[in-house]
Design an enzyme around this catalytic site. Structure first.
Site, PDB file in Angstrom:
ATOM      1  N   ASP A  10     -48.148 -30.600 -55.154  1.00  0.00           N
ATOM      2  CA  ASP A  10     -47.021 -30.953 -54.139  1.00  0.00           C
ATOM      3  C   ASP A  10     -46.324 -32.374 -54.966  1.00  0.00           C
ATOM      4  OD1 ASP A  10     -45.660 -31.476 -51.328  1.00  0.00           O
ATOM      5  OD2 ASP A  10     -47.460 -32.890 -51.386  1.00  0.00           O
ATOM      6  N   SER A  11     -45.604 -33.036 -54.102  1.00  0.00           N
ATOM      7  CA  SER A  11     -44.916 -34.200 -54.346  1.00  0.00           C
ATOM      8  C   SER A  11     -45.782 -35.094 -54.243  1.00  0.00           C
ATOM      9  CB  SER A  11     -43.471 -34.463 -53.421  1.00  0.00           C
ATOM     10  OG  SER A  11     -44.015 -34.343 -52.107  1.00  0.00           O
ATOM     11  N   CYS A  73     -46.037 -27.032 -51.205  1.00  0.00           N
ATOM     12  CA  CYS A  73     -45.019 -27.990 -50.924  1.00  0.00           C
ATOM     13  C   CYS A  73     -43.787 -27.093 -50.577  1.00  0.00           C
ATOM     14  CB  CYS A  73     -44.717 -28.820 -52.233  1.00  0.00           C
ATOM     15  SG  CYS A  73     -43.155 -29.715 -51.709  1.00  0.00           S
ATOM     16  N   GLU A 154     -47.904 -41.045 -46.698  1.00  0.00           N
ATOM     17  CA  GLU A 154     -48.166 -41.721 -47.975  1.00  0.00           C
ATOM     18  C   GLU A 154     -48.777 -43.255 -47.891  1.00  0.00           C
ATOM     19  OE1 GLU A 154     -48.098 -40.351 -51.035  1.00  0.00           O
ATOM     20  OE2 GLU A 154     -47.566 -38.559 -50.548  1.00  0.00           O
ATOM     21  N   CYS A 187     -43.467 -29.013 -43.625  1.00  0.00           N
ATOM     22  CA  CYS A 187     -43.714 -29.933 -44.712  1.00  0.00           C
ATOM     23  C   CYS A 187     -45.146 -30.132 -44.813  1.00  0.00           C
ATOM     24  CB  CYS A 187     -42.977 -31.156 -44.612  1.00  0.00           C
ATOM     25  SG  CYS A 187     -43.361 -32.471 -45.712  1.00  0.00           S
ATOM     26  N   HIS A 189     -46.905 -32.572 -45.557  1.00  0.00           N
ATOM     27  CA  HIS A 189     -47.519 -33.728 -45.221  1.00  0.00           C
ATOM     28  C   HIS A 189     -47.819 -33.701 -43.764  1.00  0.00           C
ATOM     29  CE1 HIS A 189     -45.836 -35.282 -48.973  1.00  0.00           C
ATOM     30  NE2 HIS A 189     -46.363 -36.434 -48.984  1.00  0.00           N
TER      31      HIS A 189
HETATM   32  N1  DGL Z   1     -44.960 -32.079 -48.814  1.00  0.00           N
HETATM   33  C1  DGL Z   1     -43.446 -31.591 -49.088  1.00  0.00           C
HETATM   34  C2  DGL Z   1     -43.177 -30.458 -48.350  1.00  0.00           C
HETATM   35  O1  DGL Z   1     -44.114 -29.634 -48.067  1.00  0.00           O
HETATM   36  C3  DGL Z   1     -42.490 -32.593 -49.627  1.00  0.00           C
HETATM   37  C4  DGL Z   1     -42.345 -33.813 -49.053  1.00  0.00           C
HETATM   38  C5  DGL Z   1     -41.362 -34.887 -49.810  1.00  0.00           C
HETATM   39  O2  DGL Z   1     -41.838 -35.102 -50.767  1.00  0.00           O
HETATM   40  O3  DGL Z   1     -40.431 -35.191 -49.256  1.00  0.00           O
HETATM   41  O4  DGL Z   1     -41.953 -30.300 -48.242  1.00  0.00           O
END
Ligand code: DGL
Length: 269
Positions: A10-11, A73, A154, A187, A189
Site C-alpha cells: 500500500d502507499s 490499495c 497516517e 480506500c 485507510h
Molecule cells: N490506501 C490507499 C487506497 O486504498 C491509498 C491512499 C493514498 O495514498 O492516497 O487507495
C-alpha cells in the site's frame, strides 16, 4: 504447494487493514508487507507517479522472493495494476478493486443505495464504476473523494474531532443528496475511520472490501497451486517494511498482528 511469502503493499498504513482478513483466510502464509509511508498519499498524485512508485515496490517485493503480489490499495489497483501485471507476467497480481466492485454490484442488485468513498485518483480513474457496470450494466455508483482522510489516519488521528469534522465536511451533502444507506470504503485507510464514520452517520452500513481482497487472494493462490503448507511458515515472522517508520505505523502493525511475531524494517527508495 509453495512456502515463499506473499507480498502485500500500500502507499502507507492503510494496507494494514487487510492483514487480519488475509491471515484469517491464509493462515499458512508468511506476509511481506510494504507501506510507502515516506511518499504517502498516492491518491492525490499523477497516474505516472503512482505507477512509477508502485513498480518500485513490486520490484522490491519480487526481489525479496514474493510468490504473489497482493495490492492492499485501491489507488494502486485502480491506476497501476495493468503496469504491474505487465512487468511481472509470471507472478500473480491480485488487486482489491475488482473483487470489491463485484461485492458492490451484489449490494446494488439487492436494492442497496450504495456510494463509494475513495481517493481522488480512484474516483477520477472510474475503475470501480466500470467494474460495477461490467457486472450490472446501468448501475449507478455515486462517488466522493475524501483526500484528507489519508493523512488523518497516517497521523494516528482516526478517532478525533478533526476526523469527525472532516467526515461531515465531505459526506453530509453527498449522503443526503444521493439518499445513501451504504458506504463502500474504497480506500484501505478508511476502515481505520469506521468508528468515526459510524458516530457521524449511524444510519449507514459500511462495507470494508478487505475481506473481498483476502477471498480473491486465497482463490488465486489455490488455483495456481501456490498455497503454503500449513505450518511450514510457523517459525517465520511476518515482515512489515515502511519507507519511513512512524509511531502510527508501529502501533498499527502491533494492533493488526494480534500477538503474532513480526519484524518491522525500513527500506526507502
Ligand atoms: N490506501 C490507499 C487506497 O486504498 C491509498 C491512499 C493514498 O495514498 O492516497 O487507495
Amino acid at each position: 504447494m509453495d512456502d515463499r511469502p506473499i507480498g502485500v503493499f500500500d502507499s502507507g498504513i492503510g494496507g494494514l487493514s487487510c492483514v487480519a482478513p488475509l491471515k484469517k483466510l491464509l493462515p499458512g502464509e508468511k506476509i511481506l508487507f510494504f507501506g510507502d509511508t515516506a511518499r504517502v498519499p498516492y491518491g492525490s498524485k499523477s497516474d505516472a507517479t503512482i505507477i512509477s512508485y508502485s513498480l518500485q515496490i513490486a520490484d522490491y517485493l519480487a526481489g525479496q522472493g514474493a510468490k504473489a503480489l497482493v495490492i492492499a490499495c485501491n489507488t494502486i489497483s485502480a491506476v497501476a495494476i495493468g503496469a504491474i501485471r505487465g512487468a511481472y507476467p509470471d507472478i500473480p497480481v491480485v488487486g482489491i478493486v475488482e473483487p470489491a466492485a463485484r461485492r458492490t454490484a451484489e449490494l446494488l442488485r439487492g436494492g442497496k443505495k450504495a456510494g463509494l468513498i475513495a481517493t481522488r485518483a480512484t474516483v477520477n480513474n472510474g475503475a470501480y464504476r466500470k467494474a460495477v457496470k461490467a457486472v450490472l450494466p446501468g448501475a449507478e455508483l455515486p462517488a466522493m473523494a475524501c483526500p484528507l482522510f489519508v493523512p488523518i489516519v497516517e497521523e494516528g488521528l482516526a478517532d478525533s474531532d478533526i476526523a469527525r469534522l472532516t467526515a461531515s465536511h465531505y459526506l453530509d451533502v453527498f449522503v443526503r443528496d444521493n439518499g445513501l444507506d451504504t458506504l463502500v470504503l474504497g480506500c484501505t485507510h478508511y476502515p481505520f475511520l469506521a468508528d468515526t464514520l459510524r458516530s457521524v452517520f449511524p444510519e449507514l452500513d459500511l462495507v470494508d472490501p478487505a475481506e473481498c481482497l483476502a477471498e480473491e487472494a486465497a482463490r488465486v493462490l489455490d488455483e495456481k497451486d501456490l498455497l503454503a503448507e500449513l505450518g511450514a511458515n510457523a517459525d517465520k515472522p511476518d515482515v512489515f517494511y515502511a519507507s519511513a517508520i512512524s509511531g502510527a505505523f508501529t502501533e498499527t502493525v502491533d494492533a493488526v498482528t494480534g500477538g503474532a511475531d513480526y519484524d518491522i524494517l525500513q527500506h526507502h527508495f
